[in-house]
Design a protein around this motif. Structure first.
Motif, PDB file in Angstrom:
ATOM      1  N   GLY A  58      11.909   3.347   3.115  1.00 33.80           N
ATOM      2  CA  GLY A  58      12.108   4.524   2.263  1.00 33.80           C
ATOM      3  C   GLY A  58      10.873   5.395   2.143  1.00 33.80           C
ATOM      4  O   GLY A  58      10.831   6.300   1.317  1.00 33.80           O
ATOM      5  N   HIS A  59       9.860   5.158   2.977  1.00 32.68           N
ATOM      6  CA  HIS A  59       8.592   5.911   2.900  1.00 32.68           C
ATOM      7  C   HIS A  59       8.816   7.425   2.853  1.00 32.68           C
ATOM      8  O   HIS A  59       8.231   8.130   2.040  1.00 32.68           O
ATOM      9  CB  HIS A  59       7.734   5.527   4.094  1.00 32.68           C
ATOM     10  N   SER A  60       9.722   7.904   3.732  1.00 37.92           N
ATOM     11  CA  SER A  60       9.890   9.358   3.831  1.00 37.92           C
ATOM     12  C   SER A  60      10.568   9.956   2.597  1.00 37.92           C
ATOM     13  O   SER A  60      10.486  11.158   2.379  1.00 37.92           O
ATOM     14  CB  SER A  60      10.689   9.712   5.083  1.00 37.92           C
ATOM     15  N   VAL A  61      11.246   9.132   1.810  1.00 40.93           N
ATOM     16  CA  VAL A  61      11.895   9.688   0.609  1.00 40.93           C
ATOM     17  C   VAL A  61      11.083   9.382  -0.651  1.00 40.93           C
ATOM     18  O   VAL A  61      11.519   9.645  -1.766  1.00 40.93           O
ATOM     19  CB  VAL A  61      13.340   9.165   0.426  1.00 40.93           C
ATOM     20  N   MET A  62       9.878   8.820  -0.480  1.00 39.71           N
ATOM     21  CA  MET A  62       9.045   8.491  -1.640  1.00 39.71           C
ATOM     22  C   MET A  62       8.313   9.757  -2.090  1.00 39.71           C
ATOM     23  O   MET A  62       7.133   9.936  -1.859  1.00 39.71           O
ATOM     24  CB  MET A  62       8.050   7.388  -1.293  1.00 39.71           C
ATOM     25  N   ARG A  63       9.099  10.650  -2.712  1.00 42.34           N
ATOM     26  CA  ARG A  63       8.563  11.946  -3.105  1.00 42.34           C
ATOM     27  C   ARG A  63       8.976  12.253  -4.529  1.00 42.34           C
ATOM     28  O   ARG A  63      10.024  11.809  -4.975  1.00 42.34           O
ATOM     29  CB  ARG A  63       9.138  13.038  -2.202  1.00 42.34           C
ATOM     30  N   LEU A  97       0.830  -1.204   0.000  1.00 37.25           N
ATOM     31  CA  LEU A  97       0.000   0.000   0.000  1.00 37.25           C
ATOM     32  C   LEU A  97       0.868   1.259   0.000  1.00 37.25           C
ATOM     33  O   LEU A  97       1.824   1.354   0.769  1.00 37.25           O
ATOM     34  CB  LEU A  97      -0.856   0.049   1.272  1.00 37.25           C
ATOM     35  N   HIS A  98       0.537   2.208  -0.869  1.00 38.54           N
ATOM     36  CA  HIS A  98       1.100   3.556  -0.794  1.00 38.54           C
ATOM     37  C   HIS A  98      -0.094   4.506  -0.814  1.00 38.54           C
ATOM     38  O   HIS A  98      -1.246   4.065  -0.854  1.00 38.54           O
ATOM     39  CB  HIS A  98       2.024   3.843  -1.984  1.00 38.54           C
ATOM     40  N   ASP A  99       0.191   5.811  -0.828  1.00 40.77           N
ATOM     41  CA  ASP A  99      -0.907   6.761  -0.924  1.00 40.77           C
ATOM     42  C   ASP A  99      -0.442   7.978  -1.713  1.00 40.77           C
ATOM     43  O   ASP A  99       0.483   8.669  -1.316  1.00 40.77           O
ATOM     44  CB  ASP A  99      -1.373   7.176   0.479  1.00 40.77           C
ATOM     45  N   VAL A 135       3.701  13.372  -2.526  1.00 41.30           N
ATOM     46  CA  VAL A 135       4.131  12.731  -1.286  1.00 41.30           C
ATOM     47  C   VAL A 135       3.457  11.372  -1.168  1.00 41.30           C
ATOM     48  O   VAL A 135       2.320  11.213  -1.582  1.00 41.30           O
ATOM     49  CB  VAL A 135       3.717  13.611  -0.076  1.00 41.30           C
ATOM     50  N   CYS A 136       4.172  10.394  -0.589  1.00 37.39           N
ATOM     51  CA  CYS A 136       3.507   9.147  -0.226  1.00 37.39           C
ATOM     52  C   CYS A 136       2.961   9.313   1.188  1.00 37.39           C
ATOM     53  O   CYS A 136       3.689   9.681   2.098  1.00 37.39           O
ATOM     54  CB  CYS A 136       4.467   7.967  -0.282  1.00 37.39           C
ATOM     55  N   ALA A 137       1.656   9.067   1.363  1.00 36.83           N
ATOM     56  CA  ALA A 137       1.028   9.321   2.654  1.00 36.83           C
ATOM     57  C   ALA A 137       0.594   8.030   3.349  1.00 36.83           C
ATOM     58  O   ALA A 137      -0.351   8.021   4.129  1.00 36.83           O
ATOM     59  CB  ALA A 137      -0.171  10.248   2.476  1.00 36.83           C
ATOM     60  N   GLU A 138       1.274   6.935   3.037  1.00 38.08           N
ATOM     61  CA  GLU A 138       0.953   5.665   3.712  1.00 38.08           C
ATOM     62  C   GLU A 138       2.274   5.002   4.053  1.00 38.08           C
ATOM     63  O   GLU A 138       3.097   4.783   3.158  1.00 38.08           O
ATOM     64  CB  GLU A 138       0.134   4.775   2.767  1.00 38.08           C
ATOM     65  N   LEU A 139       2.498   4.728   5.340  1.00 37.58           N
ATOM     66  CA  LEU A 139       3.754   4.114   5.756  1.00 37.58           C
ATOM     67  C   LEU A 139       3.969   2.823   4.969  1.00 37.58           C
ATOM     68  O   LEU A 139       3.136   1.919   5.018  1.00 37.58           O
ATOM     69  CB  LEU A 139       3.715   3.821   7.258  1.00 37.58           C
ATOM     70  N   CYS A 140       5.064   2.787   4.163  1.00 37.53           N
ATOM     71  CA  CYS A 140       5.195   1.671   3.221  1.00 37.53           C
ATOM     72  C   CYS A 140       6.550   0.988   3.308  1.00 37.53           C
ATOM     73  O   CYS A 140       6.870   0.142   2.490  1.00 37.53           O
ATOM     74  CB  CYS A 140       4.958   2.188   1.803  1.00 37.53           C
ATOM     75  N   GLY A 141       7.361   1.343   4.306  1.00 39.05           N
ATOM     76  CA  GLY A 141       8.660   0.701   4.452  1.00 39.05           C
ATOM     77  C   GLY A 141       9.720   1.726   4.792  1.00 39.05           C
ATOM     78  O   GLY A 141       9.415   2.897   5.035  1.00 39.05           O
TER      79      GLY A 141
HETATM   80 CU1  CUA Z   1       5.062   4.612  -0.299  1.00 37.13          CU
HETATM   81 CU2  CUA Z   1       4.989   5.454   1.885  1.00 37.13          CU
END
Ligand code: CUA
Length: 331
Positions: A216-221, A173-175, A208-214
């Motif tokens: 690298g979540h914070s750099v998924m931009r 899941l991502h957002d 921005v990715c707004a779903e905790l996904c692993g």
């Molecule tokens: Cu993809 Cu958080």
């Protein structure tokens, strides 16, 4: 409660409510509004604030008044209050008013939802694919020079044209969220989700990715560029031109911001220093590191930092030119 203190409490509640509403509406809660949807949603937020601040003030005021007025005084340790049982009038009031408020606000929110999801004529379709930890944008209405779909890592949108996003994911899941548009939606394995946005303001806005996904979540931009319609047309035309097959140029465009490589005057420091790690690597190993960057990780670096989608955003000719270039540099 005497009449005088009741008037005092009501006056105090009105004054603090007005102060609370003024303060809450003067705070810049959100980034700039860059879509028609953003205006609707911000207005909804302001209306909700306008109703919830007085309720908050009322609850706190009644609590504070009760603490003061009905506190236990010395000598009252064993006393009990007057027994109260049932007050139909009061019960009707405290059920009816919140119910009316709630249904009113729900009705308004429903109208806003219908409005922002209304289908618009001549939409631009964009397919968004999330994967750990990057976004890929595809424009099914446009093809590259070689017939492959037009795919990018940054989102380009013409101002004023309705956009219909179809969102999905390759793994977890991502957002998909562009805060300036105010619209976000989960990308869910196995299904397509949809949102509609009409960009109204030129500029560059974060995706921005707004779903905790692993990890690298914070750099998924990545970035959204809202450009004038004629510039969007030119951008599409540029994307459809056969790409430069100059390996050094491709390296500069795609790799130099993260990697150091003297031969290409690149000084990026996020990924491994290629002047050190590239020496003696075969072309096959270089290709593997570009297309499947997590298969082998250089000592001291983490998985999931290098985008795994170069296999989609670079055409096969571009991949070959890049690998040939790096092969020449490494030998
Ligand atoms: Cu993809 Cu958080």
């Amino acid at each position: 409660m005497s009449k005088r203190s009741l008037v005092l409490v009501i006056a105090l509640a009105v004054i603090t409510s007005v102060i609370g509403i003024v303060i809450s509406l003067s705070i810049d809660w959100f980034p700039v509004q860059a879509s028609t949807q953003a205006k609707d949603i911000d207005r909804l937020y302001d209306v909700l604030l306008g109703f919830s601040v007085p309720i908050f003030v009322l609850v706190v005021a009644v609590l504070a008044y009760s603490f003061m007025q009905f506190r236990q005084r010395p000598g009252q340790e064993n006393e009990d209050g007057t027994p109260i049982h049932g007050n139909t009038k009061l019960e009707v009031i405290w059920t009816l008013i919140p119910a009316l408020l709630l249904f009113g606000l729900i009705g308004y929110a429903y109208v806003v939802l219908q409005d922002i999801e209304k289908p618009k004529p001549n939409p631009l379709n964009v397919k968004v694919t999330g994967e750990q930890f990057t976004w890929t944008f595809e424009y099914p209405q446009y093809k590259r020079h070689n017939g492959q779909p037009l795919r990018t890592t940054d989102l380009y949108l013409p101002k004023g044209r309705p956009v219909q996003f179809t969102v999905t994911t390759k793994d977890v899941l991502h957002d998909f969220w562009v805060p300036a548009f105010r619209m976000k939606i989960d990308s869910v394995p196995g299904i397509n989700t949809h949102i509609k946005v009409t960009p109204t303001r030129l500029g560059k806005y974060p995706v921005v990715c707004a779903e905790l996904c692993g990890l690298g979540h914070s750099v998924m931009r990545s970035a959204t560029y809202v450009v004038p319609a004629d510039r969007f047309k030119r951008w599409v035309a540029d994307q459809r031109k056969p790409p430069s097959l100059d390996g050094r140029q491709i390296f500069t465009d795609s790799c130099a911001s993260c990697h150091t490589l003297k031969a290409a005057s690149a000084t990026g420091a996020i990924g491994p220093d290629l002047d050190k790690t590239l020496k003696g690597q075969s072309k096959a190993a270089i290709e593997e590191s570009i297309l499947g960057p997590d298969a082998k990780i250089a000592a001291g670096y983490q998985k999931g930092v290098m985008p795994p989608n170069f296999g989609q955003t670079l055409s096969e000719e571009e991949q070959r030119a890049l690998v040939n270039y790096l092969g020449k540099v490494s030998s």
